[in-house]
Scaffold this motif. Structure first.
Motif, PDB file in Angstrom:
ATOM      1  N   LEU A   6       0.826  -1.205   0.000  1.00 21.30           N
ATOM      2  CA  LEU A   6       0.000   0.000   0.000  1.00 21.30           C
ATOM      3  C   LEU A   6       0.862   1.257   0.000  1.00 21.30           C
ATOM      4  CD1 LEU A   6      -2.857  -0.999   2.456  1.00 21.30           C
ATOM      5  CD2 LEU A   6      -3.035  -0.624  -0.006  1.00 21.30           C
ATOM      6  N   MET A   7       1.949   1.247   0.782  1.00 18.64           N
ATOM      7  CA  MET A   7       2.839   2.391   0.844  1.00 18.64           C
ATOM      8  C   MET A   7       3.479   2.651  -0.513  1.00 18.64           C
ATOM      9  SD  MET A   7       6.349   2.912   2.998  1.00 18.64           S
ATOM     10  CE  MET A   7       7.173   1.654   2.050  1.00 18.64           C
ATOM     11  N   VAL A   8       3.977   1.607  -1.161  1.00 13.77           N
ATOM     12  CA  VAL A   8       4.623   1.767  -2.459  1.00 13.77           C
ATOM     13  C   VAL A   8       3.614   2.274  -3.487  1.00 13.77           C
ATOM     14  CG1 VAL A   8       5.722   0.511  -4.353  1.00 13.77           C
ATOM     15  CG2 VAL A   8       6.420   0.087  -1.995  1.00 13.77           C
ATOM     16  N   GLY A   9       2.421   1.733  -3.476  1.00 14.67           N
ATOM     17  CA  GLY A   9       1.387   2.195  -4.399  1.00 14.67           C
ATOM     18  C   GLY A   9       1.007   3.642  -4.165  1.00 14.67           C
ATOM     19  N   PHE A  10       0.904   4.022  -2.897  1.00 13.34           N
ATOM     20  CA  PHE A  10       0.560   5.406  -2.576  1.00 13.34           C
ATOM     21  C   PHE A  10       1.648   6.368  -3.045  1.00 13.34           C
ATOM     22  CE2 PHE A  10       0.976   8.960   0.422  1.00 13.34           C
ATOM     23  CZ  PHE A  10      -0.236   9.585   0.173  1.00 13.34           C
ATOM     24  N   PRO A  28       8.343  11.564   5.501  1.00 13.66           N
ATOM     25  CA  PRO A  28       8.147  10.294   6.212  1.00 13.66           C
ATOM     26  C   PRO A  28       8.679  10.364   7.637  1.00 13.66           C
ATOM     27  CG  PRO A  28      10.109  10.161   4.901  1.00 13.66           C
ATOM     28  CD  PRO A  28       9.514  11.523   4.628  1.00 13.66           C
ATOM     29  N   LYS A  29       8.387   9.315   8.413  1.00 16.71           N
ATOM     30  CA  LYS A  29       8.932   9.220   9.762  1.00 16.71           C
ATOM     31  C   LYS A  29      10.456   9.124   9.699  1.00 16.71           C
ATOM     32  CE  LYS A  29       8.868   6.305  13.864  1.00 16.71           C
ATOM     33  NZ  LYS A  29       8.319   5.086  14.465  1.00 16.71           N
ATOM     34  N   GLN A  30      10.965   8.292   8.777  1.00 21.08           N
ATOM     35  CA  GLN A  30      12.403   8.127   8.624  1.00 21.08           C
ATOM     36  C   GLN A  30      12.700   7.512   7.266  1.00 21.08           C
ATOM     37  OE1 GLN A  30      13.263   5.829  12.074  1.00 21.08           O
ATOM     38  NE2 GLN A  30      12.111   4.061  11.410  1.00 21.08           N
ATOM     39  N   ILE A  31      13.965   7.605   6.866  1.00 23.69           N
ATOM     40  CA  ILE A  31      14.423   7.062   5.591  1.00 23.69           C
ATOM     41  C   ILE A  31      15.632   6.182   5.868  1.00 23.69           C
ATOM     42  CG2 ILE A  31      15.336   7.626   3.310  1.00 23.69           C
ATOM     43  CD1 ILE A  31      14.023  10.382   3.622  1.00 23.69           C
ATOM     44  N   LEU A  32      15.654   5.016   5.255  1.00 30.63           N
ATOM     45  CA  LEU A  32      16.807   4.127   5.392  1.00 30.63           C
ATOM     46  C   LEU A  32      17.892   4.548   4.412  1.00 30.63           C
ATOM     47  CD1 LEU A  32      18.181   1.522   6.451  1.00 30.63           C
ATOM     48  CD2 LEU A  32      17.082   0.334   4.542  1.00 30.63           C
ATOM     49  N   PRO A  70       3.607   9.997   8.560  1.00 31.32           N
ATOM     50  CA  PRO A  70       4.180   9.970   9.911  1.00 31.32           C
ATOM     51  C   PRO A  70       4.497   8.585  10.461  1.00 31.32           C
ATOM     52  CG  PRO A  70       1.836  10.401  10.005  1.00 31.32           C
ATOM     53  CD  PRO A  70       2.211  10.416   8.553  1.00 31.32           C
ATOM     54  N   ASP A  71       3.920   7.530   9.915  1.00 28.05           N
ATOM     55  CA  ASP A  71       4.148   6.186  10.449  1.00 28.05           C
ATOM     56  C   ASP A  71       4.990   5.309   9.528  1.00 28.05           C
ATOM     57  OD1 ASP A  71       2.537   6.800  12.645  1.00 28.05           O
ATOM     58  OD2 ASP A  71       0.726   6.172  11.603  1.00 28.05           O
ATOM     59  N   LEU A  72       5.520   5.878   8.436  1.00 30.17           N
ATOM     60  CA  LEU A  72       6.188   5.053   7.438  1.00 30.17           C
ATOM     61  C   LEU A  72       7.684   5.326   7.356  1.00 30.17           C
ATOM     62  CD1 LEU A  72       3.601   5.177   4.540  1.00 30.17           C
ATOM     63  CD2 LEU A  72       3.872   3.447   6.290  1.00 30.17           C
ATOM     64  N   THR A  73       8.424   4.257   7.110  1.00 26.45           N
ATOM     65  CA  THR A  73       9.851   4.344   6.837  1.00 26.45           C
ATOM     66  C   THR A  73      10.045   4.078   5.352  1.00 26.45           C
ATOM     67  OG1 THR A  73      10.426   3.553   9.035  1.00 26.45           O
ATOM     68  CG2 THR A  73      12.119   3.344   7.334  1.00 26.45           C
ATOM     69  N   LEU A  74      10.699   4.995   4.638  1.00 29.82           N
ATOM     70  CA  LEU A  74      10.948   4.817   3.220  1.00 29.82           C
ATOM     71  C   LEU A  74      12.220   4.005   3.026  1.00 29.82           C
ATOM     72  CD1 LEU A  74      10.039   8.299   1.736  1.00 29.82           C
ATOM     73  CD2 LEU A  74       8.613   6.283   2.022  1.00 29.82           C
ATOM     74  N   LEU A  75      12.148   3.032   2.133  1.00 33.82           N
ATOM     75  CA  LEU A  75      13.252   2.131   1.855  1.00 33.82           C
ATOM     76  C   LEU A  75      13.628   2.274   0.385  1.00 33.82           C
ATOM     77  CD1 LEU A  75      11.674  -0.973   3.613  1.00 33.82           C
ATOM     78  CD2 LEU A  75      13.274   0.648   4.614  1.00 33.82           C
ATOM     79  N   PRO A  76      14.487   3.230   0.036  1.00 33.95           N
ATOM     80  CA  PRO A  76      14.793   3.459  -1.376  1.00 33.95           C
ATOM     81  C   PRO A  76      15.494   2.266  -2.005  1.00 33.95           C
ATOM     82  CG  PRO A  76      16.273   4.717   0.016  1.00 33.95           C
ATOM     83  CD  PRO A  76      15.236   4.108   0.915  1.00 33.95           C
TER      84      PRO A  76
END
Length: 88
Positions: A6-10, A28-32, A70-76
């Motif tokens: 869902l996150m990737v689609g959004f 986002p909350k944070q990024i890796l 606010p609740d998601l961590t992005l994983l590029p």
């Protein structure tokens, strides 16, 4: 797994040129950081479907929509690219 999909689609729908706006700031909350393995707090400026800037604080320029995650961590770079060649 559903939450990740869902996150990737959004996010993909947010940066699609068909949506209408040409620039977004993802918050986002944070990024890796895939090179160091560290989680950092930063924002991402996307313009015309390309990442322009990643910084701790991007000043909101006019006509740029801010998308709060606010609740998601992005994983590029993380994607599901495996294939099952056997089975139904």
């Amino acid at each position: 797994m559903k939450k990740i999909l869902l996150m990737v689609g959004f996010i993909a729908s947010c940066i699609s040129p068909a949506v209408g706006a040409d620039a977004y700031i993802l918050n986002p909350k944070q990024i890796l950081n895939v090179q160091t393995g560290e989680l950092t707090q930063a924002q991402i400026l996307i313009r015309d479907g390309k990442i322009i800037e990643i910084a701790q604080s991007i000043k909101n320029r006019k006509n740029i929509e801010v998308i709060n995650l606010p609740d998601l961590t992005l994983l590029p770079g993380l994607m599901d690219a495996h294939v099952h060649l056997t089975g139904n």
